[in-house]
Design a protein around this motif. Structure first.
Motif, PDB file in Angstrom:
ATOM      1  N   ALA A 196       0.815  -1.214   0.000  1.00  0.00           N
ATOM      2  CA  ALA A 196       0.000   0.000   0.000  1.00  0.00           C
ATOM      3  C   ALA A 196       0.850   1.266   0.000  1.00  0.00           C
ATOM      4  O   ALA A 196       0.504   2.248  -0.662  1.00  0.00           O
ATOM      5  CB  ALA A 196      -0.958  -0.002   1.193  1.00  0.00           C
ATOM      6  N   GLU A 197       1.973   1.260   0.723  1.00  0.00           N
ATOM      7  CA  GLU A 197       2.827   2.451   0.786  1.00  0.00           C
ATOM      8  C   GLU A 197       3.351   2.824  -0.597  1.00  0.00           C
ATOM      9  O   GLU A 197       3.399   3.995  -0.960  1.00  0.00           O
ATOM     10  CB  GLU A 197       4.018   2.226   1.730  1.00  0.00           C
ATOM     11  CG  GLU A 197       3.640   1.960   3.163  1.00  0.00           C
ATOM     12  CD  GLU A 197       3.193   0.502   3.428  1.00  0.00           C
ATOM     13  OE1 GLU A 197       3.517  -0.413   2.627  1.00  0.00           O
ATOM     14  OE2 GLU A 197       2.478   0.293   4.424  1.00  0.00           O
ATOM     15  N   LYS A 198       3.731   1.812  -1.377  1.00  0.00           N
ATOM     16  CA  LYS A 198       4.258   2.066  -2.716  1.00  0.00           C
ATOM     17  C   LYS A 198       3.139   2.525  -3.655  1.00  0.00           C
ATOM     18  O   LYS A 198       3.331   3.438  -4.462  1.00  0.00           O
ATOM     19  CB  LYS A 198       4.943   0.816  -3.266  1.00  0.00           C
ATOM     20  CG  LYS A 198       5.649   1.079  -4.568  1.00  0.00           C
ATOM     21  CD  LYS A 198       6.531  -0.062  -4.983  1.00  0.00           C
ATOM     22  CE  LYS A 198       7.289   0.330  -6.252  1.00  0.00           C
ATOM     23  NZ  LYS A 198       8.069  -0.759  -6.780  1.00  0.00           N
ATOM     24  N   TRP A 231       0.378   4.068  -2.757  1.00  0.00           N
ATOM     25  CA  TRP A 231       0.022   5.421  -2.324  1.00  0.00           C
ATOM     26  C   TRP A 231       1.039   6.433  -2.859  1.00  0.00           C
ATOM     27  O   TRP A 231       0.660   7.501  -3.357  1.00  0.00           O
ATOM     28  CB  TRP A 231      -0.062   5.506  -0.807  1.00  0.00           C
ATOM     29  CG  TRP A 231      -0.420   6.867  -0.314  1.00  0.00           C
ATOM     30  CD1 TRP A 231       0.433   7.831   0.144  1.00  0.00           C
ATOM     31  CD2 TRP A 231      -1.730   7.444  -0.260  1.00  0.00           C
ATOM     32  NE1 TRP A 231      -0.269   8.961   0.491  1.00  0.00           N
ATOM     33  CE2 TRP A 231      -1.594   8.757   0.254  1.00  0.00           C
ATOM     34  CE3 TRP A 231      -3.002   6.991  -0.577  1.00  0.00           C
ATOM     35  CZ2 TRP A 231      -2.683   9.605   0.442  1.00  0.00           C
ATOM     36  CZ3 TRP A 231      -4.082   7.833  -0.391  1.00  0.00           C
ATOM     37  CH2 TRP A 231      -3.920   9.125   0.116  1.00  0.00           C
ATOM     38  N   ALA A 232       2.310   6.106  -2.762  1.00  0.00           N
ATOM     39  CA  ALA A 232       3.351   7.016  -3.240  1.00  0.00           C
ATOM     40  C   ALA A 232       3.203   7.278  -4.738  1.00  0.00           C
ATOM     41  O   ALA A 232       3.361   8.420  -5.195  1.00  0.00           O
ATOM     42  CB  ALA A 232       4.732   6.450  -2.926  1.00  0.00           C
ATOM     43  N   THR A 279      -3.512   9.665   4.827  1.00  0.00           N
ATOM     44  CA  THR A 279      -2.291   9.243   4.160  1.00  0.00           C
ATOM     45  C   THR A 279      -2.152   7.731   4.170  1.00  0.00           C
ATOM     46  O   THR A 279      -2.280   7.086   5.201  1.00  0.00           O
ATOM     47  CB  THR A 279      -1.073   9.900   4.821  1.00  0.00           C
ATOM     48  OG1 THR A 279      -1.239  11.318   4.752  1.00  0.00           O
ATOM     49  CG2 THR A 279       0.217   9.511   4.120  1.00  0.00           C
ATOM     50  N   GLY A 280      -1.945   7.196   2.979  1.00  0.00           N
ATOM     51  CA  GLY A 280      -1.760   5.755   2.833  1.00  0.00           C
ATOM     52  C   GLY A 280      -3.020   4.979   2.546  1.00  0.00           C
ATOM     53  O   GLY A 280      -2.941   3.810   2.156  1.00  0.00           O
ATOM     54  N   SER A 281      -4.199   5.602   2.724  1.00  0.00           N
ATOM     55  CA  SER A 281      -5.411   4.807   2.520  1.00  0.00           C
ATOM     56  C   SER A 281      -6.546   5.508   1.764  1.00  0.00           C
ATOM     57  O   SER A 281      -7.269   4.845   1.037  1.00  0.00           O
ATOM     58  CB  SER A 281      -5.951   4.304   3.854  1.00  0.00           C
ATOM     59  OG  SER A 281      -6.405   5.380   4.647  1.00  0.00           O
ATOM     60  N   PRO A 302      -4.611  -2.635   2.261  1.00  0.00           N
ATOM     61  CA  PRO A 302      -3.529  -3.619   2.188  1.00  0.00           C
ATOM     62  C   PRO A 302      -4.093  -5.033   2.174  1.00  0.00           C
ATOM     63  O   PRO A 302      -5.069  -5.335   2.847  1.00  0.00           O
ATOM     64  CB  PRO A 302      -2.726  -3.371   3.466  1.00  0.00           C
ATOM     65  CG  PRO A 302      -3.113  -2.000   3.915  1.00  0.00           C
ATOM     66  CD  PRO A 302      -4.528  -1.796   3.452  1.00  0.00           C
ATOM     67  N   THR A 309      -2.165  -4.729  -2.688  1.00  0.00           N
ATOM     68  CA  THR A 309      -3.089  -3.685  -2.260  1.00  0.00           C
ATOM     69  C   THR A 309      -4.327  -3.718  -3.147  1.00  0.00           C
ATOM     70  O   THR A 309      -4.210  -3.803  -4.369  1.00  0.00           O
ATOM     71  CB  THR A 309      -2.441  -2.286  -2.392  1.00  0.00           C
ATOM     72  OG1 THR A 309      -1.205  -2.286  -1.689  1.00  0.00           O
ATOM     73  CG2 THR A 309      -3.344  -1.197  -1.842  1.00  0.00           C
TER      74      THR A 309
END
Length: 142
Positions: free
Chosen positions: A14-16, A18-19, A73-75, A97, A102
């Motif tokens: 998910a972090e990737k 989102w980025a 952030t992130g979701s 996630p 994701t």
């Protein structure tokens, strides 16, 4: 009103995802409706922040002024925009996630008098655009 939804499993954390989703320098590489940022890409996101985007849907160009309505952030990123001919647009990106992957869901909403005249075609075109955008986002994020 016309509502559209698309969902895909992206084989990246998910972090990737989102980025990639919030890196506006990459926006045109995955968002199939995006044609440009007339005043420059947003450099940061914050609730209440605004930005302008040039888009094309169903072959029609449009400039939309977006306001960030929700940001986790992130979701979650939810934006609401005002376009031409009294059309209002809402877009909500949700990331969940799922192990090393994701699930990404995009919900879109179009309202206004002009929408009622072409709701069926708009739904079909927007749904196809969202699905293609998710395919391209997947290719960038993995």
């Amino acid at each position: 009103m016309a509502e559209v939804t698309a969902e895909a499993r992206i084989e990246a954390p998910a972090e990737k995802v989102w980025a990639t989703l919030t890196d506006f320098s990459l926006y045109g590489e995955w968002s199939t409706t995006h044609t440009g940022f007339p005043k420059g890409a947003p450099t940061s996101l914050e609730k209440g922040g605004t930005f302008e985007e040039n888009m094309k849907l169903m072959g029609f160009p449009a400039e939309v002024t977006w306001t960030v309505e929700e940001l986790e952030t992130g979701s979650t990123l939810a934006i609401r925009g005002k376009g031409p001919m009294g059309v209002n647009v809402g877009t909500r990106y949700s990331l969940v996630p799922d192990g090393a992957a994701t699930t990404v869901r995009i919900d879109g909403e179009f309202t206004g008098a002009a929408v009622s005249l072409m709701a069926g075609k708009l739904k079909d075109s927007a749904t196809a655009a969202l699905n293609e955008s998710l395919r391209k986002l997947n290719a960038l994020a993995v």
